[in-house]
Design a protein around this motif. Structure first.
Motif, PDB file in Angstrom:
ATOM      1  N   LEU A   1       0.819  -1.214   0.000  1.00  0.00           N
ATOM      2  CA  LEU A   1       0.000   0.000   0.000  1.00  0.00           C
ATOM      3  C   LEU A   1       0.852   1.262   0.000  1.00  0.00           C
ATOM      4  CD1 LEU A   1      -2.891  -0.932   2.395  1.00  0.00           C
ATOM      5  CD2 LEU A   1      -2.977  -0.609  -0.063  1.00  0.00           C
ATOM      6  N   ASP A   2       2.113   1.127   0.348  1.00  0.00           N
ATOM      7  CA  ASP A   2       2.982   2.292   0.398  1.00  0.00           C
ATOM      8  C   ASP A   2       3.553   2.554  -0.989  1.00  0.00           C
ATOM      9  OD1 ASP A   2       4.771   4.215   0.876  1.00  0.00           O
ATOM     10  OD2 ASP A   2       5.789   3.206   2.529  1.00  0.00           O
ATOM     11  N   PRO A   3       3.216   3.704  -1.589  1.00  0.00           N
ATOM     12  CA  PRO A   3       3.691   3.937  -2.962  1.00  0.00           C
ATOM     13  C   PRO A   3       5.216   4.009  -3.050  1.00  0.00           C
ATOM     14  CG  PRO A   3       2.664   5.915  -2.068  1.00  0.00           C
ATOM     15  CD  PRO A   3       2.395   4.806  -1.093  1.00  0.00           C
ATOM     16  N   LYS A   4       5.882   4.236  -1.939  1.00  0.00           N
ATOM     17  CA  LYS A   4       7.339   4.378  -1.971  1.00  0.00           C
ATOM     18  C   LYS A   4       8.055   3.053  -1.846  1.00  0.00           C
ATOM     19  CE  LYS A   4       7.557   7.586   1.291  1.00  0.00           C
ATOM     20  NZ  LYS A   4       6.465   8.492   1.518  1.00  0.00           N
TER      21      LYS A   4
ATOM     22  N   SER B   1       8.311   0.325  -3.448  1.00  0.00           N
ATOM     23  CA  SER B   1       8.960  -0.377  -4.545  1.00  0.00           C
ATOM     24  C   SER B   1      10.224   0.331  -5.017  1.00  0.00           C
ATOM     25  CB  SER B   1       7.994  -0.534  -5.718  1.00  0.00           C
ATOM     26  OG  SER B   1       7.573   0.736  -6.140  1.00  0.00           O
ATOM     27  N   LYS B   2      10.468   1.490  -4.461  1.00  0.00           N
ATOM     28  CA  LYS B   2      11.668   2.241  -4.863  1.00  0.00           C
ATOM     29  C   LYS B   2      12.522   2.507  -3.639  1.00  0.00           C
ATOM     30  CE  LYS B   2      11.439   3.416  -9.244  1.00  0.00           C
ATOM     31  NZ  LYS B   2      10.744   4.392 -10.009  1.00  0.00           N
TER      32      LYS B   2
END
Lengths: 277, 610
Positions: A267-270, A272-273
């Protein structure tokens, strides 16, 4: 980007298992299963067979079917209680954290009062007053878990509300409700989801515990706690009667925790980076 | 310290340094073929923008890079010791003893639960193994050495009782506890106010002269480089592009990137003779040639007053007795009056605690004033009108990493104000987002991506696009370019100027950076401890500063010209005072006199005498 890949990875195992659990328990009444209450006194303690994969219990009922229905009951109670607790607790926590002042004082002191009661004691009190059964169990368990959601939400809001993007939305003229529920809430969802997973798992245990004591699900309806309770009595003759519900309980909690952990990451957009400096 | 002793200290010598980081796709090279020497007593500055590899270099000297995921090749020698082949244990002994480091954030580098003196003494004991009593004496001596006033008394105070500048002094005292041969200063003054920055730079130079240590100074600020460095190394994306003495490079930069960097540095005093803002000349990083800077037409239309602020005050109680009687208040903003005409830029300058950001928040209605009024386009800002007036006033924040909601895509973030005010359908929103992105110089395709994928400059452009969504007439830019690299800063400033040309926007530009303010503003208001001490046309303020505080502020700005270094003995070790006052404090009545048309100066109170 892991989210878009269709390849089956080990990270997806908990999700698949949980989906299986949910589908089976939801569809249990319509699946071609035996009646979990059907007794067959001739085949008491029968060993596993083609018709009864896990064998039969002290009344000759099918253990597998009873396990499935027990898990279904557990999950219904646990999810209903956790959702109820989550909604009330989070709303209270967000409002307390965002508006500060009197609202915060009242909400947090109310929570402190609820926290004073040991969960099991509170549940026993309610059951004594209103009688056992899922209808009492769900609201009682919900009240027990409201404080943890409120605390988590309150603390998270305090750290998020001072962020510039919250100020930015306010400076655009957004209403308080909008700031609280469409800007702040998604940004504190991570810890709340973890709290939710934890709550579902603890509720499953608590529900089993209460049923074990005879204060939760009433026999003959199947419940993991009840099955463990009766299995204990016949431990000498049929140890598997105790092993199966215990194993089911453990597996269910593990699956729930693993799934929610993974959900939080996704759920955390960050996530994957790797963040830059 | 005698010269013989000074020469005993070893210098630092780096050669052929290559550093790579491991990520999921293999190794990424972050520093390539770096080499320079620092002699004892010399200061070398590594200059570069974010991602240039300057901080990584500093960490590699200290052996602080994670070993699993870093590959370092080359040689780093301190005296005759090769640091790269030392065991972690030997390196640990070296850190603090022979190499010390001070960081950018003095707020987070101190332990909040330990008193200041003990933290200094602790590091003395750890490295020199002397007794507690001796360490205490030594710690007080060090505190005096870094000019902490009444050191013995403040020994037992805690970090939160110290201001930012004082904390940085403590960090320096800790770093110097063991008389290191090499001091690494990683952006040590970036987080400090300009007058405090001057003092800290001064202190580092002074101590270096006394101790004869080598100083490796890491910074992005050309003004600071000009002020402190003997030699400089310019880095760009991991490569050294130019190296030489500071005087030589400032006078005659050869590499296009150095030229671009130098030309992007705002120069105080470069604007005399013009009353309108001027865009920065943007230099091409590959060729070093300047793009034609457009000449701006005057945008100010004094017949339309966008913003009228009268006698605005706000005070916050900070201490109350149990019965609710306030015993101390922050007088954050005190009797501030200002106006803003259509197409005009009013800069509010001041240091921390001056109330400049609070003024911005009062104007947007984020805070309610204790007294006074704000009128926007003739309509008073009240709690019932805030919703509708917020369409006319928009705000840009300092930190582009914090001011965008991480859970909204760029497109959704830009159109959020439209949804708040229910002004556009979903389809219209997409179109508006695309056109605004194009307007601020970004590709419309990025609307579907999330803010964390972008750099600081791009994010700040996204923030600018967001403020434009409601077609406001006033934009409040609160330190909007302070966190950006110099070249990006120039671009964003130019973007703001272009937008002003196009839409006749009124800007309130809140900043501590005098050089940028000189570029962008028509008028300037100087704030000190919540009050405006001087306000007037930009040219008048900069050419004829009257109030003592304005003068101090302008004098403290580092001059990006090594041949014009300040006389260091002139800088007083004064602290910025606190706006916290006792509960019964009545602010003194202030009077203003007009020096020249529109140029008002507060009559300096007795605290400015001398």
């Amino acid at each position: 980007m892991t989210g878009t890949s269709l390849k089956f990875t080990s990270r997806q195992i908990p999700a698949v298992l949980l989906a299986l659990l949910l589908v089976v328990s939801l569809l249990a009444p319509v699946l071609p299963l035996q009646d979990p209450l059907l007794m067959d006194t001739a085949a008491r303690f029968a060993a596993p067979s083609g018709a009864h994969l896990f064998g039969q219990d002290e009344f000759g009922r099918d253990i597998l079917v009873r396990l499935i229905f027990a898990i279904r009951n557990s999950l219904i109670v646990a999810f209903a209680a956790a959702i109820l607790a989550g909604v009330i607790g989070t709303a209270l926590g967000v409002m307390a954290g965002y508006s500060r002042g009197l609202t915060e004082m009242l909400a947090m002191r109310f929570i402190d009062i609820v926290l004073c009661f040991p969960p099991l004691l509170l549940a026993m009190l309610a059951v004594t007053l209103y009688g056992p059964g899922p209808v009492t169990l769900i609201p009682v368990l919900a009240i027990v878990f409201v404080p943890s959601f409120t605390r988590v939400a309150h603390a998270s809001v305090l750290s998020v509300r001072s962020q510039d993007y919250v100020e930015a939305v306010r400076s655009m003229g957004a209403s308080n409700a909008r700031v609280m529920f469409s800007t702040i809430l998604p940004n504190i969802a991570g810890p709340l989801i973890v709290q939710f997973s934890f709550t579902v798992a603890v509720t499953v245990v608590l529900e089993s515990g209460l049923s074990f004591l005879g204060l939760g699900v009433l026999p003959p309806a199947p419940s993991l706690g009840l099955m463990i309770g009766t299995g204990r009595a016949t431990l000498a003759q049929a140890p598997m009667l105790l092993v199966w519900p215990c194993a089911a309980l453990t597996a269910m909690i593990l699956i729930l925790n693993a799934f929610c952990d993974d959900l939080r990451d996704r759920l955390d957009p960050k996530s994957s980076k790797i963040r830059g400096q | 310290m005698s010269i013989a002793e000074t020469t005993k200290k070893p210098g630092l010598s780096i050669s052929g340094l290559n550093i790579s980081f491991r990520n999921k796709d293999g190794w990424t090279s972050v520093v390539r073929n770096l080499g320079f020497d620092i002699a004892p007593g010399e200061t070398v500055a590594i200059v570069g923008e974010s991602g240039s590899g300057k901080s990584v270099t500093a960490l590699s000297v200290l052996g602080l890079l994670p070993q699993q995921s870093t590959r370092i090749e080359g040689s780093i020698r301190l005296g005759d010791k090769e640091l790269l082949s030392l065991s972690p244990k030997a390196l640990k002994a070296l850190r603090g003893n022979e190499i010390a480091m001070i960081f950018q954030e003095p707020m987070t580098s101190l332990n909040p639960t330990m008193c200041i003196g003990d933290q200094i003494a602790e590091s003395i004991i750890a490295h020199r193994g002397i007794s507690k009593a001796e360490a205490k004496v030594e710690a007080i001596r060090l505190m005096e050495k870094v000019h902490i006033p009444s050191a013995a008394r403040r020994y037992g105070e805690y970090p939160h009782q110290f201001s930012g500048g004082m904390r940085q002094r403590v960090m320096i005292a800790i770093a110097l506890a063991c008389k290191p041969a090499l001091l690494i200063a990683d952006e040590p003054t970036t987080a400090l106010d300009v007058t405090i920055q001057a003092q800290v730079l001064n202190l580092i130079k002074e101590l270096q002269e006394e101790e004869g240590m080598a100083v490796l100074f890491i910074t992005h600020d050309m003004g600071v480089v000009a002020e402190v460095a003997d030699r400089m190394v310019v880095m760009y994306r991991g490569d050294v592009v130019e190296e030489g003495t500071t005087t030589e490079i400032f006078a005659n930069a050869r590499h296009p990137y150095t030229k671009a960097l130098l030309s992007a540095v705002p120069q105080l005093g470069s604007m005399s003779g013009s009353s309108d803002p001027q865009p920065f000349a943007i230099y091409d990083i590959n060729t070093g040639l300047a793009a034609e800077a457009s000449v701006l037409k005057s945008t100010v239309d004094t017949s339309e007053i966008l913003l009228d602020v009268k006698d605005l005050s706000v005070r916050f109680p900070v201490q109350q007795t149990i019965l609710g009687k306030v015993t101390a208040r922050v007088h954050a903003v005190e009797n501030v009056s200002l106006t803003l005409a259509r197409g005009e830029t009013l800069a509010i300058v001041g240091e921390s605690g001056s109330g400049k950001s609070t003024t911005g928040k009062l104007i947007t209605g984020l805070l309610h004033p204790t007294a006074g009024k704000v009128e926007i386009c003739g309509k008073p800002m009240r709690s019932d009108t805030r919703q509708s007036l917020s369409r006319s006033v928009q705000m840009i924040f300092q930190d582009p990493f914090a001011s965008l909601n991480p859970r909204l895509t760029v497109g959704r973030a830009i159109t959020e104000p439209l949804r708040i005010h229910k002004l556009a359908t979903e389809k219209e929103q997409d179109e508006i987002a695309a056109s605004l992105l194009t307007r601020v110089g970004l590709s419309p395709d990025i609307a579907k991506r999330y803010p964390h994928e972008f750099s600081g400059g791009q994010r700040q452009r996204i923030c600018v696009a967001r403020t434009l969504a409601l077609k406001p007439s006033v934009i409040i830019a609160d330190e909007a370019v302070s966190a950006l690299d110099v070249s990006v800063k120039a671009q964003v400033v130019n973007l703001l100027l272009e937008l002003q040309q196009e839409m006749q926007l009124g800007f309130i530009f809140i900043s501590h950076d005098m050089a940028v303010v000189e570029r962008i503003s028509h008028r300037v208001a100087v704030m000190y401890l919540g009050e405006i001490v001087e306000i007037g046309p930009r040219a008048a303020i900069f050419s004829n500063p009257v109030h003592p505080y304005t003068r101090r502020l302008i004098e403290a700005v580092p001059v990006p010209d090594p041949s014009r270094r300040r006389d260091r003995h002139k800088i007083a070790d004064s602290e910025i005072r606190s706006p916290v006052r006792p509960g019964d404090y009545v602010p003194p009545a202030r009077s203003y006199r007009e020096v020249s048309p529109g140029h008002l100066v507060q009559d300096a109170g007795p605290e400015w005498a001398a």
